[in-house]
Design an enzyme around this catalytic site. Sequence first.
Site, PDB file in Angstrom:
ATOM      1  N   THR A 219       0.860  -1.186   0.000  1.00  0.00           N
ATOM      2  CA  THR A 219       0.000   0.000   0.000  1.00  0.00           C
ATOM      3  C   THR A 219       0.896   1.235   0.000  1.00  0.00           C
ATOM      4  O   THR A 219       1.853   1.324   0.766  1.00  0.00           O
ATOM      5  CB  THR A 219      -0.958   0.013   1.215  1.00  0.00           C
ATOM      6  OG1 THR A 219      -1.773   1.197   1.158  1.00  0.00           O
ATOM      7  CG2 THR A 219      -0.213  -0.003   2.529  1.00  0.00           C
TER       8      THR A 219
ATOM      9  N   HIS B 254       1.252 -12.237  13.494  1.00  0.00           N
ATOM     10  CA  HIS B 254       2.144 -12.772  14.521  1.00  0.00           C
ATOM     11  C   HIS B 254       1.731 -14.164  14.993  1.00  0.00           C
ATOM     12  O   HIS B 254       2.395 -14.745  15.871  1.00  0.00           O
ATOM     13  CB  HIS B 254       2.196 -11.815  15.715  1.00  0.00           C
ATOM     14  CG  HIS B 254       3.498 -11.857  16.469  1.00  0.00           C
ATOM     15  ND1 HIS B 254       4.651 -12.383  15.941  1.00  0.00           N
ATOM     16  CD2 HIS B 254       3.823 -11.438  17.724  1.00  0.00           C
ATOM     17  CE1 HIS B 254       5.626 -12.287  16.827  1.00  0.00           C
ATOM     18  NE2 HIS B 254       5.156 -11.716  17.927  1.00  0.00           N
TER      19      HIS B 254
END
Length: 475
Positions: A397, A449
């Site tokens: 992005t 994560h």
Amino acid sequence: MSKEQFKLPDVGEGLTEGEILAWQVKVGDTVVVNQTLVEVETAKAAVELPSPYAGVVVELLAAEGDTVDVGAPIITIETDPSAATEAAPDEPAAALTEDLVPEIPEPSEMSEPGPPRADAVPSGPKRTPVLVGYGVREGSVQRRPRKAGSAPTRPESPAPSRVGGLEAAAGSVETRVIEAPEESVRPVLAKPPVRKLAKDLGVDLRALTPSGPDDTVTRDDVHAAATAGVSDAPSTRPHAAPDRAQRETREPVKGVRKHMADAMVRSAFTAPHVTEWVEVDVTRTVELLDRLRTRRDLRDLRLSPLLIIARALVHAVRQQPLINSTFDADAGEVVVKNYVNLGIAAATPRGLTVPNIKDADAMSLPELAYALDELVRTAKDGKTQPADLGGGTITITNVGVFGVDGGTPIINPGESAILCVGAIKAKPWVHDGQVVPRQVMELTLSFDHRHIDGETGSKVLAEVAALVEEPGLAI
């Protein structure tokens, strides 16, 4: 004579509904096979639906602005074999609208794509034909030669009740007939973003004098008309001018924006995000782009640092394949992708979309440059197809185009990482032992994560930074 109902097809990957943006026909119009009937916005993109039948429009079963379920009928056409050989007097055949509605070749004209020649100059990624009338990329098909002054030949019998090989699903809605004015209306050629702009500004496209190629209406035409006051009656405007005393306005969340909202909430509250960032000296990248712009095969493209960053990310994925994966919680597995479908987040008038470049890891630098250029142009024109929005594996992005230094991006659902690119700014930097002005940008990486630890994420970000600082290593 028989009456056929055209049902809203699933034009994407499991889409369930679409919004009627603009009808291109009215009750009483004669239509031919593959003529555009309506523009529909789904949760992923805006598409033009072509007619699978030749005949006369009898009923419009949904109004502009309505949200219709996939499989529900939206239009009734009275078919007539004789109507398949000529276009309606007031509506040009689909093939006569040139690039606005591409002509679809006969089966005999289509061939299986072969491997590209090693000595060929890159001409950008090609798309094989998709749903009838939904558009193909330049170069994927060849037009049939036409005789001047004559309409294209059409099949002698109505087309079957299929659209591009997809069966229309069963469904029903309450029948509502939208009466059309008795006077004939001249056809208006305009791209979907221009039609959307005219609708938002309350401008009647039929009242304009086209200034674009092949008598197409342009954005400038619409803006000029809005300034001059050439508009629809207030009752037909989608958004009436707000009262000055009105302090709040409400707009429904649907289509692409609804899909974006659902996807971002799902990602943010499913995948535990970790975000890291680093400042990078990109002076050499800027210098490299200046040299690339002089190359004959890249001269017509708008090259930006995004090209080198995309190339660097692909290299980093090869070093750390886990970053290019999906966490399958239901199966208790991590699915590592051995290919890179590189997503590029794009802000469009309809909301955030993330089209992706298929197999970006298999592309040369010129091929990737062409693919990026086409992806950006297609997104800005509102022509991104649903197939281009699915199957992404990792995303970039670019908030730097808005002058922003950086951010903490949310991972695209189904992926494990997203790289945020900030603005390039001149800053004092220690280079070769001297403090000198250099071109600097911030790179930010968010990753899932659950299965990607800090070491893996840090190595990916450090690798991208190193390659952007020394771009010759990424080429």
